[in-house]
Design a protein around this motif. Structure first.
Motif, PDB file in Angstrom:
ATOM      1  N   SER A  81       8.751 -49.869 -24.133  1.00 45.04           N
ATOM      2  CA  SER A  81       8.680 -49.371 -22.756  1.00 45.04           C
ATOM      3  C   SER A  81       7.330 -48.727 -22.486  1.00 45.04           C
ATOM      4  N   VAL A  82       6.996 -48.642 -21.203  1.00 45.33           N
ATOM      5  CA  VAL A  82       5.814 -47.918 -20.728  1.00 45.33           C
ATOM      6  C   VAL A  82       6.250 -47.063 -19.551  1.00 45.33           C
ATOM      7  N   GLU A  83       5.940 -45.783 -19.615  1.00 46.76           N
ATOM      8  CA  GLU A  83       6.306 -44.861 -18.537  1.00 46.76           C
ATOM      9  C   GLU A  83       5.045 -44.212 -17.965  1.00 46.76           C
ATOM     10  N   PHE A  84       4.952 -44.237 -16.625  1.00 46.72           N
ATOM     11  CA  PHE A  84       3.840 -43.594 -15.938  1.00 46.72           C
ATOM     12  C   PHE A  84       4.357 -42.348 -15.225  1.00 46.72           C
ATOM     13  N   GLY A  85       3.602 -41.261 -15.301  1.00 53.68           N
ATOM     14  CA  GLY A  85       3.987 -40.039 -14.615  1.00 53.68           C
ATOM     15  C   GLY A  85       3.103 -39.772 -13.415  1.00 53.68           C
ATOM     16  N   ASN A  86       3.138 -38.538 -12.930  1.00 56.04           N
ATOM     17  CA  ASN A  86       2.297 -38.114 -11.817  1.00 56.04           C
ATOM     18  C   ASN A  86       0.967 -37.656 -12.377  1.00 56.04           C
ATOM     19  N   PHE A  87      -0.024 -38.490 -12.250  1.00 55.16           N
ATOM     20  CA  PHE A  87      -1.318 -38.228 -12.861  1.00 55.16           C
ATOM     21  C   PHE A  87      -2.313 -37.638 -11.871  1.00 55.16           C
ATOM     22  N   MET A  88      -2.374 -38.197 -10.660  1.00 51.20           N
ATOM     23  CA  MET A  88      -3.372 -37.774  -9.673  1.00 51.20           C
ATOM     24  C   MET A  88      -2.705 -36.945  -8.583  1.00 51.20           C
ATOM     25  N   VAL A 124       0.705 -45.411  -8.541  1.00 48.54           N
ATOM     26  CA  VAL A 124       1.421 -46.669  -8.755  1.00 48.54           C
ATOM     27  C   VAL A 124       0.929 -47.267 -10.064  1.00 48.54           C
ATOM     28  N   GLY A 125       1.841 -47.487 -11.013  1.00 48.38           N
ATOM     29  CA  GLY A 125       1.443 -47.991 -12.316  1.00 48.38           C
ATOM     30  C   GLY A 125       2.235 -49.203 -12.749  1.00 48.38           C
ATOM     31  N   THR A 126       1.594 -50.071 -13.516  1.00 52.09           N
ATOM     32  CA  THR A 126       2.276 -51.216 -14.107  1.00 52.09           C
ATOM     33  C   THR A 126       1.512 -51.614 -15.364  1.00 52.09           C
ATOM     34  N   PHE A 127       2.009 -52.628 -16.073  1.00 50.21           N
ATOM     35  CA  PHE A 127       1.355 -53.040 -17.315  1.00 50.21           C
ATOM     36  C   PHE A 127       1.616 -54.517 -17.567  1.00 50.21           C
ATOM     37  N   LYS A 128       0.816 -55.053 -18.501  1.00 51.37           N
ATOM     38  CA  LYS A 128       0.970 -56.431 -18.963  1.00 51.37           C
ATOM     39  C   LYS A 128       0.758 -56.402 -20.472  1.00 51.37           C
ATOM     40  N   SER A 129       1.618 -57.097 -21.229  1.00 49.27           N
ATOM     41  CA  SER A 129       1.538 -56.982 -22.686  1.00 49.27           C
ATOM     42  C   SER A 129       1.499 -58.346 -23.353  1.00 49.27           C
ATOM     43  N   SER A 178      -8.500 -36.372 -14.381  1.00 54.96           N
ATOM     44  CA  SER A 178      -8.019 -36.402 -12.997  1.00 54.96           C
ATOM     45  C   SER A 178      -8.971 -35.659 -12.064  1.00 54.96           C
ATOM     46  N   SER A 179      -9.534 -34.523 -12.497  1.00 55.07           N
ATOM     47  CA  SER A 179     -10.463 -33.791 -11.636  1.00 55.07           C
ATOM     48  C   SER A 179     -11.757 -34.574 -11.441  1.00 55.07           C
ATOM     49  N   PHE A 180     -12.231 -35.222 -12.516  1.00 55.52           N
ATOM     50  CA  PHE A 180     -13.427 -36.054 -12.410  1.00 55.52           C
ATOM     51  C   PHE A 180     -13.161 -37.246 -11.504  1.00 55.52           C
ATOM     52  N   ALA A 181     -11.999 -37.869 -11.657  1.00 62.74           N
ATOM     53  CA  ALA A 181     -11.642 -39.015 -10.818  1.00 62.74           C
ATOM     54  C   ALA A 181     -11.512 -38.617  -9.360  1.00 62.74           C
ATOM     55  N   ASP A 182     -10.951 -37.432  -9.109  1.00 64.36           N
ATOM     56  CA  ASP A 182     -10.817 -36.961  -7.730  1.00 64.36           C
ATOM     57  C   ASP A 182     -12.178 -36.705  -7.114  1.00 64.36           C
ATOM     58  N   LEU A 183     -13.090 -36.110  -7.885  1.00 57.31           N
ATOM     59  CA  LEU A 183     -14.416 -35.802  -7.379  1.00 57.31           C
ATOM     60  C   LEU A 183     -15.180 -37.057  -6.999  1.00 57.31           C
ATOM     61  N   PHE A 186      -4.152 -45.339  -7.147  1.00 53.08           N
ATOM     62  CA  PHE A 186      -3.876 -44.077  -6.472  1.00 53.08           C
ATOM     63  C   PHE A 186      -4.039 -44.303  -4.978  1.00 53.08           C
ATOM     64  N   LEU A 187      -2.926 -44.203  -4.262  1.00 50.22           N
ATOM     65  CA  LEU A 187      -2.870 -44.605  -2.862  1.00 50.22           C
ATOM     66  C   LEU A 187      -2.636 -43.410  -1.958  1.00 50.22           C
ATOM     67  N   ASN A 188      -3.086 -43.544  -0.710  1.00 54.31           N
ATOM     68  CA  ASN A 188      -2.727 -42.551   0.294  1.00 54.31           C
ATOM     69  C   ASN A 188      -1.233 -42.653   0.567  1.00 54.31           C
ATOM     70  N   GLY A 189      -0.582 -41.531   0.628  1.00 51.17           N
ATOM     71  CA  GLY A 189       0.867 -41.534   0.824  1.00 51.17           C
ATOM     72  C   GLY A 189       1.483 -40.310   0.182  1.00 51.17           C
ATOM     73  N   ALA A 190       2.800 -40.252   0.206  1.00 50.58           N
ATOM     74  CA  ALA A 190       3.510 -39.090  -0.333  1.00 50.58           C
ATOM     75  C   ALA A 190       3.284 -38.977  -1.832  1.00 50.58           C
ATOM     76  N   ASP A 191       2.844 -37.798  -2.265  1.00 53.15           N
ATOM     77  CA  ASP A 191       2.641 -37.542  -3.679  1.00 53.15           C
ATOM     78  C   ASP A 191       3.997 -37.393  -4.364  1.00 53.15           C
ATOM     79  N   GLU A 192       4.022 -37.639  -5.681  1.00 49.05           N
ATOM     80  CA  GLU A 192       5.252 -37.497  -6.429  1.00 49.05           C
ATOM     81  C   GLU A 192       5.715 -36.042  -6.422  1.00 49.05           C
ATOM     82  N   ALA A 193       7.020 -35.857  -6.552  1.00 47.92           N
ATOM     83  CA  ALA A 193       7.589 -34.510  -6.458  1.00 47.92           C
ATOM     84  C   ALA A 193       7.179 -33.637  -7.638  1.00 47.92           C
ATOM     85  N   GLY A 194       7.108 -34.225  -8.837  1.00 46.79           N
ATOM     86  CA  GLY A 194       6.776 -33.447 -10.015  1.00 46.79           C
ATOM     87  C   GLY A 194       5.316 -33.034 -10.052  1.00 46.79           C
ATOM     88  N   ALA A 195       5.023 -32.003 -10.839  1.00 46.70           N
ATOM     89  CA  ALA A 195       3.650 -31.530 -10.982  1.00 46.70           C
ATOM     90  C   ALA A 195       2.808 -32.553 -11.738  1.00 46.70           C
TER      91      ALA A 195
END
Length: 446
Positions: free
Chosen positions: A341-348, A354-359, A316-321, A370-379
């Motif tokens: 199931s697939v679960e995405f958390g707060n990564f960035m 915003v996450g999704t998948f195809k199987s 995440s730090s490398f991606a942010d940089l 990773f979009l401009n907008g309100a960040d998720e509440a969790g760390a």
């Protein structure tokens, strides 16, 4: 007379009122530096800043300069007009001058820039601009002549505003016929019949010395061939000559294939014929952005469920940089497993994930933007995604395994719901290299 007196009093009154309600213009600030807005520089650089403040109302003005690294203040000076900072670490920096006059009017000017090790390596010969391709088996090549050819990954538009990563075959051309190759010819990957080898001596006998193949040096504008002296007065030395006056683009993945025989077998029999490479370096060994799999589960068998966690160390730090805004990863799984199931958390941190998948039956592709907008509440944490699989009661496979995918051959793409190899895109939809994907699978033995 009364009228003249009235006008005079009115003018005095207006002058008095205008003085009481005088508009205070804010200070005018000019900020310049050895770096400019949006510039990318290398660590271990001395950066300097200068600023001038003008106040047209002739009020007393205070100017304060601050430099921030990743949001934390690293330098602060007041009323000096200049600042110097020895920038020795990667990060996102903001230089800021705030000028405030005695009446409270305020003006702020900023310069935002980045320091990255990638930029540092571009200026250090041998640490990014060059790549040395060596194999222990080269010196045992038995052919009078052996061949080498190259490949390149590139983006190709398939429909407007959509691109895919493709592999292209490369031919070296000698357009001026001086004996040194000077141009690349790109041909489609499906035209192997047009892909040609460049042939090189299997040994040299010059300067009273026997020379054997040693390696290749790849640069941005050159390819050199190295031979090692093994017999004669120059034994232990190396001899090189220019193969090409054209080289490789930075931050682009290439590959080479060496067609030669060693100990009666081909180099491919030893897994040494094919090698991918790129002219880049971005991080120290303890800062590598590594994507890998982990599982908290123990032994798994028919009728059980298990979770696979896609972990991201320093990602995440490398991606942010590098302003990454899109990541795509694929996983393969043993035939017969069921993706529950697939679960995405707060990564960035600081962006909306915003996450999704195809199987498919044997694979799953994960997409995350990773979009401009309100960040998720969790760390934010290092979990990219958590996948839950179940094993049917009638499972007949010998092992249960899941791994991060990389497919080097196009004919193996069929089991995947999308292109299997990882993709990383930045804010300008450009490809970002440098992430390390650990393809070691998670294996459960029945």
């Amino acid at each position: 007379m009364k009228k003249a007196l009235f006008v005079s009093l009115l003018l005095v009154f207006l002058f008095f009122v205008s003085g009481c309600f005088k508009i205070n213009n804010p200070p005018v600030v000019s900020l310049t530096g050895s770096v400019s807005e949006g510039q990318e520089i290398a660590p271990m650089t001395l950066v300097t800043f200068e600023w001038e403040v003008t106040d047209f109302d002739d009020t007393e003005v205070t100017s304060e300069f601050k430099l921030y690294k990743n949001g934390a203040e690293v330098l602060s000076v007041v009323d000096t007009g200049e600042a110097v900072y020895a920038l020795d670490e990667e990060g996102k920096y903001v230089a800021e001058v705030v000028a405030t006059d005695s009446m409270g009017a305020q003006t702020k000017k900023t310069i935002s820039f980045k320091a990255t090790n990638m930029k540092r390596e571009l200026f250090q010969s041998g640490a990014g601009l060059m790549y040395f391709d060596y194999s222990d088996l080269f010196e045992y090549i038995e052919d009078e002549e052996f061949g080498i050819r190259f490949y390149k990954t590139a983006s190709e538009e398939i429909v407007p505003a959509e691109e895919v990563t493709v592999r292209k075959r490369l031919n070296l051309l000698d357009t001026n016929e001086d004996g040194v190759y000077d141009t690349w010819e790109e041909i489609p990957n499906n035209r192997s019949d047009l892909h040609r080898y460049v042939y090189l001596p299997g040994y040299l006998e010059v300067y009273s010395t026997l020379w054997v193949p040693y390696g290749f040096e790849y640069g941005t504008d050159s390819i050199r061939v190295y031979y090692a002296g093994v017999e004669g007065p120059y034994s232990g030395f190396v001899l090189f000559y220019p193969l090409a006056e054209v080289g490789f683009e930075l931050n682009t993945v290439y590959a080479r294939w060496v067609e030669a025989h060693v100990f009666g077998n081909t180099l491919n029999d030893y897994g040494e014929a094919y090698k991918a490479f790129a002219l880049r370096e971005r991080y120290d060994s303890d800062e590598k952005p590594i994507i890998s799999l982990s599982t908290p589960d123990g032994d798994i068998g028919p009728g059980d469920s298990f979770t696979i966690v896609v972990m991201t160390e320093n990602v995440s730090s490398f991606a942010d940089l590098y302003d990454v805004r899109y990541i795509q990863l694929s996983l393969w799984n043993s035939e017969g497993l069921v993706l529950e199931s697939v679960e995405f958390g707060n990564f960035m941190s600081g962006l909306k994930d915003v996450g999704t998948f195809k199987s498919s039956d044997e694979a799953v592709t994960l997409y995350k933007a990773f979009l401009n907008g309100a960040d998720e509440a969790g760390a934010a944490d290092d979990v990219f995604a958590t996948l839950t699989f179940s094993v049917p009661e009638d499972y007949e496979g010998e092992i249960i395994a899941v791994g991060l995918a990389y497919e080097g051959y196009w004919d193996t793409y069929g089991i995947y719901p999308d292109l299997p190899n990882p993709a990383f895109r930045d804010v300008d939809n450009g490809s970002v290299d440098g992430f390390i994907v650990d393809h070691e699978p998670i294996v459960f033995l029945e």
